[in-house]
Structures are given as structure tokens and as C-alpha cells.
Motif scaffolding. Structure first.
Motif: not given
Length: 166
Positions: A11-25
Motif C-alpha cells: 500500500a505504501a509503494t502504491a501510494f508513493a507511485l500514485t502520488s508521484g504520477t499525480l504530481y508529474a501530471a
């Protein structure tokens, strides 16, 4: 490992990846659609370039100062006058300069100083300079050229002596 630990890490990994992708977008959207944001990015880029240029100029000035100090120190130490002493001094200085060149760019000033000292005792400096052009790395040769610009007597001494090559 327990199942709950694995789920927590997942869950922590998924949250980090999602947060990074959303910030990039979000960043890409702002960059494309907000003129003020684009201006601020350009301004930051210019300030960063200016700071790098100032740092490079300061580093060049520090290197120039170190070169002048090294030349002055070598002149204060003096150079041998006896022929045998000159020959031994020359061979030692060239050997040490070649060793320092092999150590890399961090020893470039010391290597150039060794080649400068060898040049000072060599009977025909112009011939040795042409040899240096072929054998010494460019960054060391550039420092040596600056040392010669500080001390004009190396070239002047060669002009005063008659040429032995016919």
C-alpha cells in the motif's frame, strides 16, 4: 513476514507511485497552461544559470590565484645553476609531473608546476614546449601556458641565447 506487513508495504509503494504520477501530471498541466508558472520556471532557470556562471568564474579566479602563488613560490625557491644539478633537477621534475598527470585533474596545478620547473632549467625552452605540446594533457598544458604568461623570463632567456641547431 506476515501478510499484514506485506500489505502495508504494498500500500505504501502504491501510494508513493500514485502520488508521484499525480504530481508529474499536475506539474505538466501547470507548465502547459499557466503563463505565470512558465515565467517563474524560466526565471528560476536563468537564476540557476547565473549562479553556475558566477561559481565557475570564482573557481577560475581561485585557480588563477593558485597558479600565480605557485609560480612565485617556485621563483623564491630558486633553480640550480650547475649543469649536473640542472640535469638531475630536470629529470626529477619531469618524472614527478608525469606521475601527477596520471593522478588526474585534481593534481593538474602541481603537475604543471613540475613541468614549469623543468622548463626553467632546460637550455632551450622552445624545444621543450613543443615536446610538451605533444605529450602533456591539454588541461595541464593550459595551466602551464598561464604560468608562462606570469613569468615571461622563460621565453626571454631562450631569445638571448644563440641557437645550437643548424
Amino acid at each position: 513476514m506476515q501478510v499484514s506487513t506485506i500489505v502495508l508495504y504494498g500500500a505504501a509503494t502504491a501510494f508513493a507511485l500514485t502520488s508521484g504520477t499525480l504530481y508529474a501530471a499536475y506539474f505538466d498541466y501547470k507548465r502547459r497552461n499557466d503563463p505565470n508558472f512558465r515565467r517563474s520556471l524560466k526565471k528560476e532557470k536563468k537564476l540557476h544559470a547565473k549562479a553556475q556562471k558566477a561559481q565557475a568564474n570564482a573557481q577560475n579566479e581561485n585557480q588563477r590565484e593558485a597558479i600565480h602563488d605557485a609560480v612565485r613560490q617556485a621563483q623564491m625557491e630558486g633553480f640550480p645553476t650547475d649543469v649536473e644539478e640542472k640535469e638531475a633537477y630536470f629529470m626529477g621534475a619531469v618524472a614527478r609531473g608525469e606521475t601527477l598527470c596520471a593522478e588526474g585533474p585534481e593534481a593538474a596545478i602541481e603537475a604543471a608546476l613540475c613541468f614549469y620547473r623543468a622548463l626553467k632549467v632546460y637550455p632551450q625552452p622552445q624545444d621543450l614546449i613543443s615536446i610538451y605540446d605533444k605529450t602533456v594533457p591539454k588541461h595541464v598544458l593550459d595551466i602551464l601556458a598561464e604560468m608562462l604568461a606570469v613569468d615571461h623570463t622563460v621565453i626571454a632567456e631562450d631569445d638571448d641565447e644563440p641557437s645550437h641547431i643548424e
